[in-house]
Design a protein around this motif. Sequence first.
Motif, PDB file in Angstrom:
ATOM      1  N   MET A  54       0.837  -1.193   0.000  1.00 38.38           N
ATOM      2  CA  MET A  54       0.000   0.000   0.000  1.00 38.38           C
ATOM      3  C   MET A  54       0.872   1.243   0.000  1.00 38.38           C
ATOM      4  O   MET A  54       2.017   1.205   0.464  1.00 38.38           O
ATOM      5  N   ALA A  55       0.324   2.320  -0.476  1.00 40.55           N
ATOM      6  CA  ALA A  55       1.096   3.558  -0.532  1.00 40.55           C
ATOM      7  C   ALA A  55       0.173   4.756  -0.397  1.00 40.55           C
ATOM      8  O   ALA A  55      -1.021   4.668  -0.674  1.00 40.55           O
ATOM      9  N   ILE A 106       5.280   4.369   1.506  1.00 42.25           N
ATOM     10  CA  ILE A 106       4.981   3.036   1.002  1.00 42.25           C
ATOM     11  C   ILE A 106       4.988   2.101   2.182  1.00 42.25           C
ATOM     12  O   ILE A 106       5.962   2.066   2.947  1.00 42.25           O
ATOM     13  N   ILE A 107       3.911   1.364   2.347  1.00 43.71           N
ATOM     14  CA  ILE A 107       3.738   0.502   3.519  1.00 43.71           C
ATOM     15  C   ILE A 107       3.466  -0.922   3.051  1.00 43.71           C
ATOM     16  O   ILE A 107       2.459  -1.193   2.398  1.00 43.71           O
ATOM     17  N   ALA A 129      -2.735   0.741  -4.117  1.00 43.60           N
ATOM     18  CA  ALA A 129      -2.476  -0.647  -3.751  1.00 43.60           C
ATOM     19  C   ALA A 129      -2.012  -1.405  -4.976  1.00 43.60           C
ATOM     20  O   ALA A 129      -2.498  -1.173  -6.091  1.00 43.60           O
ATOM     21  N   ASP A 130      -1.083  -2.297  -4.770  1.00 41.91           N
ATOM     22  CA  ASP A 130      -0.600  -3.105  -5.886  1.00 41.91           C
ATOM     23  C   ASP A 130      -0.073  -4.434  -5.351  1.00 41.91           C
ATOM     24  O   ASP A 130       0.797  -4.442  -4.486  1.00 41.91           O
ATOM     25  N   PRO A 131      -0.567  -5.541  -5.880  1.00 44.65           N
ATOM     26  CA  PRO A 131      -0.057  -6.848  -5.450  1.00 44.65           C
ATOM     27  C   PRO A 131       1.324  -7.159  -5.999  1.00 44.65           C
ATOM     28  O   PRO A 131       2.010  -8.048  -5.493  1.00 44.65           O
ATOM     29  N   LYS A 132       1.721  -6.421  -7.035  1.00 46.93           N
ATOM     30  CA  LYS A 132       3.068  -6.590  -7.598  1.00 46.93           C
ATOM     31  C   LYS A 132       3.706  -5.213  -7.693  1.00 46.93           C
ATOM     32  O   LYS A 132       3.880  -4.668  -8.785  1.00 46.93           O
TER      33      LYS A 132
END
Length: 120
Positions: free
Chosen positions: A34-35, A50-51, A96-99
């Motif tokens: 997450m960011a 960025i977390i 949000a990004d899974p990659k």
Amino acid sequence: QAQLVESGGGSVQPGGSLTLSCRASRSIFSESAMAWYRQAPGKQREWVAIITDRTTHYADFVRGRFIGCRDDAESTLYLQMSSLKPEDTAVYYCAADPKPSPTMRQSEYWGQGTQVTVSS
């Protein structure tokens, strides 16, 4: 249906505090880094924090003033902002990004943004 929903923006005086929230769908939150990003009028969108589930990175201009954290049970991302300055005025977005890429600039999911205004 929105995948990421921010809330908590508003107007505050310099030196004040605000906490932003970003509620995500559980499937996205559990799989994603997450960011927080922000975009001021006339400027490009810039990353703030960025977390991931292991680390948190902050942009230099917020380090020591902002704290990003995630509540996995609630699928919610937070940004606790303190010692706010007029130059922090911007629309704040969660992503949000899974990659994820290193900067997450091209994240797959974005919220609609929430306005933060710092002014006396």
